[in-house]
Write a protein that holds these residues in place. Structure first.
Motif, PDB file in Angstrom:
ATOM      1  N   MET A  56       1.293  11.797  -5.666  1.00  0.00           N
ATOM      2  CA  MET A  56       0.598  10.510  -5.657  1.00  0.00           C
ATOM      3  C   MET A  56      -0.544  10.523  -4.644  1.00  0.00           C
ATOM      4  N   ARG A  57      -0.258  11.028  -3.453  1.00  0.00           N
ATOM      5  CA  ARG A  57      -1.305  11.061  -2.416  1.00  0.00           C
ATOM      6  C   ARG A  57      -2.492  11.916  -2.863  1.00  0.00           C
ATOM      7  N   ARG A  58      -2.187  13.017  -3.518  1.00  0.00           N
ATOM      8  CA  ARG A  58      -3.254  13.895  -4.006  1.00  0.00           C
ATOM      9  C   ARG A  58      -4.090  13.198  -5.079  1.00  0.00           C
ATOM     10  N   MET A  59      -3.417  12.479  -5.971  1.00  0.00           N
ATOM     11  CA  MET A  59      -4.113  11.835  -7.081  1.00  0.00           C
ATOM     12  C   MET A  59      -5.082  10.757  -6.607  1.00  0.00           C
ATOM     13  N   VAL A  60      -4.702  10.000  -5.560  1.00  0.00           N
ATOM     14  CA  VAL A  60      -5.527   8.874  -5.131  1.00  0.00           C
ATOM     15  C   VAL A  60      -6.419   9.206  -3.933  1.00  0.00           C
ATOM     16  N   ALA A  61      -6.444  10.470  -3.514  1.00  0.00           N
ATOM     17  CA  ALA A  61      -7.268  10.846  -2.361  1.00  0.00           C
ATOM     18  C   ALA A  61      -8.738  10.520  -2.609  1.00  0.00           C
ATOM     19  N   GLU A  62      -9.367   9.899  -1.647  1.00  0.00           N
ATOM     20  CA  GLU A  62     -10.776   9.519  -1.769  1.00  0.00           C
ATOM     21  C   GLU A  62     -11.714  10.641  -1.361  1.00  0.00           C
ATOM     22  N   THR A  63     -11.266  11.533  -0.504  1.00  0.00           N
ATOM     23  CA  THR A  63     -12.109  12.603   0.013  1.00  0.00           C
ATOM     24  C   THR A  63     -11.431  13.940  -0.250  1.00  0.00           C
ATOM     25  N   ARG A  64     -12.158  14.870  -0.819  1.00  0.00           N
ATOM     26  CA  ARG A  64     -11.607  16.187  -1.126  1.00  0.00           C
ATOM     27  C   ARG A  64     -12.532  17.262  -0.582  1.00  0.00           C
ATOM     28  N   LEU A  65     -11.943  18.354  -0.184  1.00  0.00           N
ATOM     29  CA  LEU A  65     -12.715  19.513   0.236  1.00  0.00           C
ATOM     30  C   LEU A  65     -12.826  20.496  -0.921  1.00  0.00           C
ATOM     31  N   HIS A  66     -13.971  21.169  -0.989  1.00  0.00           N
ATOM     32  CA  HIS A  66     -14.187  22.212  -2.004  1.00  0.00           C
ATOM     33  C   HIS A  66     -14.822  23.403  -1.304  1.00  0.00           C
TER      34      HIS A  66
ATOM     35  N   PRO B 153       0.805  -1.226   0.000  1.00  0.00           N
ATOM     36  CA  PRO B 153       0.000   0.000   0.000  1.00  0.00           C
ATOM     37  C   PRO B 153       0.836   1.274   0.000  1.00  0.00           C
ATOM     38  N   ARG B 154       2.068   1.189   0.506  1.00  0.00           N
ATOM     39  CA  ARG B 154       2.902   2.390   0.581  1.00  0.00           C
ATOM     40  C   ARG B 154       3.277   2.935  -0.795  1.00  0.00           C
ATOM     41  N   ARG B 155       3.108   2.121  -1.839  1.00  0.00           N
ATOM     42  CA  ARG B 155       3.400   2.616  -3.189  1.00  0.00           C
ATOM     43  C   ARG B 155       2.517   3.810  -3.540  1.00  0.00           C
ATOM     44  N   LEU B 156       1.323   3.874  -2.920  1.00  0.00           N
ATOM     45  CA  LEU B 156       0.381   4.958  -3.221  1.00  0.00           C
ATOM     46  C   LEU B 156       0.548   6.152  -2.286  1.00  0.00           C
ATOM     47  N   ARG B 157       1.670   6.134  -1.519  1.00  0.00           N
ATOM     48  CA  ARG B 157       1.914   7.245  -0.597  1.00  0.00           C
ATOM     49  C   ARG B 157       3.293   7.857  -0.816  1.00  0.00           C
TER      50      ARG B 157
END
Length: 344
Positions: free
Chosen positions: A31-41, A22-26
């Motif tokens: 990378m962390r921004r691209m795969v983030a599941e929750t975003r604020l707007h 899982p650390r490959r996505l961090r």
């Protein structure tokens, strides 16, 4: 040959786990921004704001550093600033002069009461560029500080209070509110407000039902903000923090009465409840990051115990992750500005 380290099959001295990294996505911020599941707007944020009758300059709140009781002029400026930052809405609380408070909360239904005046001010300033919300509750306006009128024994009279809420709904709609925040936790309040609005041809005005509002210690700083006169507590009408099932019952009742949106308050101590409400509701769900939540972060940051900006973003993200589509937060404009600049 030594097998120390990974092989083509992912084997290590600690076992084999090909593909389970899982650390490959961090590995970096991108990378962390691209795969983030929750975003604020910014549009998901709603700014609660207090306006005080007769104030000639904004008055800082000791328990909520950075938050003020606004003058009419400074409230207008705050609304414009929120629009410029892309904030979704503003929830306005009116604080009348103490001498004008009475047992039935007359300033709350006076067309010239501070809340109604402030609603007109903000609508004239920003029009429809910001969703203008008003607090449909009596606690700011009563001399006893409760959210309703009292009976002869000093108890909150649910049905007599509903009559007052109907009057408030009409004057707040006439003053320009797009949304009425039904926050008093009286049984039947949404249906009564809806009927009052429809009765004057204001089917366009929405109701945000505080469907789930717990009696909480975290409201403390808010009472300074609205100059509350409350003695005692509100446990006979706000929900018991030990209970979860009744939150679903309150939700079902408010939806049946015509709520357009629903709220969970407080946010952080009740993220489990927020998740359940979000899973059940078929209307937009909001959560209120209340004064005590705000004050804790600001106090800890002021003492150097936590990173202020990271803590703010972490708390807001947790509320969104738990299911809130909208978040009322005193950091709304500031956070929206961060998001616009890409600072977070």
């Amino acid at each position: 040959m030594s097998t120390h380290g990974s092989s083509t099959h992912g084997s290590t001295p600690y076992g084999s786990f090909p593909g389970a990294r899982p650390r490959r996505l961090r590995v970096n911020a991108a990378m962390r921004r691209m795969v983030a599941e929750t975003r604020l707007h910014p549009a998901e944020l709603i700014l609660p704001a207090f306006v005080t009758e007769g104030a000639t300059e904004p008055m800082p709140l000791a328990a909520m550093p950075g938050v003020v009781q606004h003058t009419r002029d400074s409230l207008r400026k705050a609304a414009v600033e929120a629009v410029e930052a892309g904030v979704g809405g503003i929830m306005i609380y009116g604080v009348p002069e103490t001498a004008k408070k009475d047992a039935i909360g007359s300033p709350g239904t006076d067309p010239d009461g501070i809340l109604q005046v402030a609603l007109r001010d903000v609508r004239s300033e920003v029009g429809d560029e910001l969703v203008v919300m008003s607090d449909l509750c009596l606690d700011e306006h009563t001399d006893h500080g409760h959210c309703g009128v009292l009976d002869a024994e000093g108890r909150v009279d649910n049905d007599a209070t509903l009559e007052r809420y109907a009057e408030m709904a009409r004057v707040q709609a006439d003053a320009g509110a797009h949304v009425l925040g039904a926050s008093g936790m009286m049984d039947g309040q949404v249906g009564v407000a809806r009927a009052a609005l429809d009765g004057i041809g204001r089917q366009d005005v929405s109701i945000l039902a505080y469907a789930v509002k717990y009696a909480s210690a975290f409201y403390g700083p808010f009472r300074e903000a609205v100059a509350s006169s409350l003695k005692g507590d509100r446990k006979t009408y706000q929900q018991d923090g030990a209970n979860a099932r009744e939150a679903l019952r309150e939700l079902a009742l408010d939806l049946a009465e015509g709520a357009d949106m629903v709220m969970v308050k407080p946010a952080l101590p009740y993220l489990d409840i927020l998740r359940r409400i979000a899973d059940e509701a078929d209307v937009p769900v909001a959560a209120y990051q209340i004064s005590g939540e705000y004050a804790m972060v600001e106090a800890a940051a002021a003492n150097g115990w936590i990173d202020r900006n990271q803590a703010i973003m972490e708390t807001l993200t947790s509320v969104r992750r738990a299911g809130a589509g909208m978040v009322l937060t005193y950091w709304a404009t500031e956070v929206a500005q961060w998001l616009n600049r890409g600072d977070v």
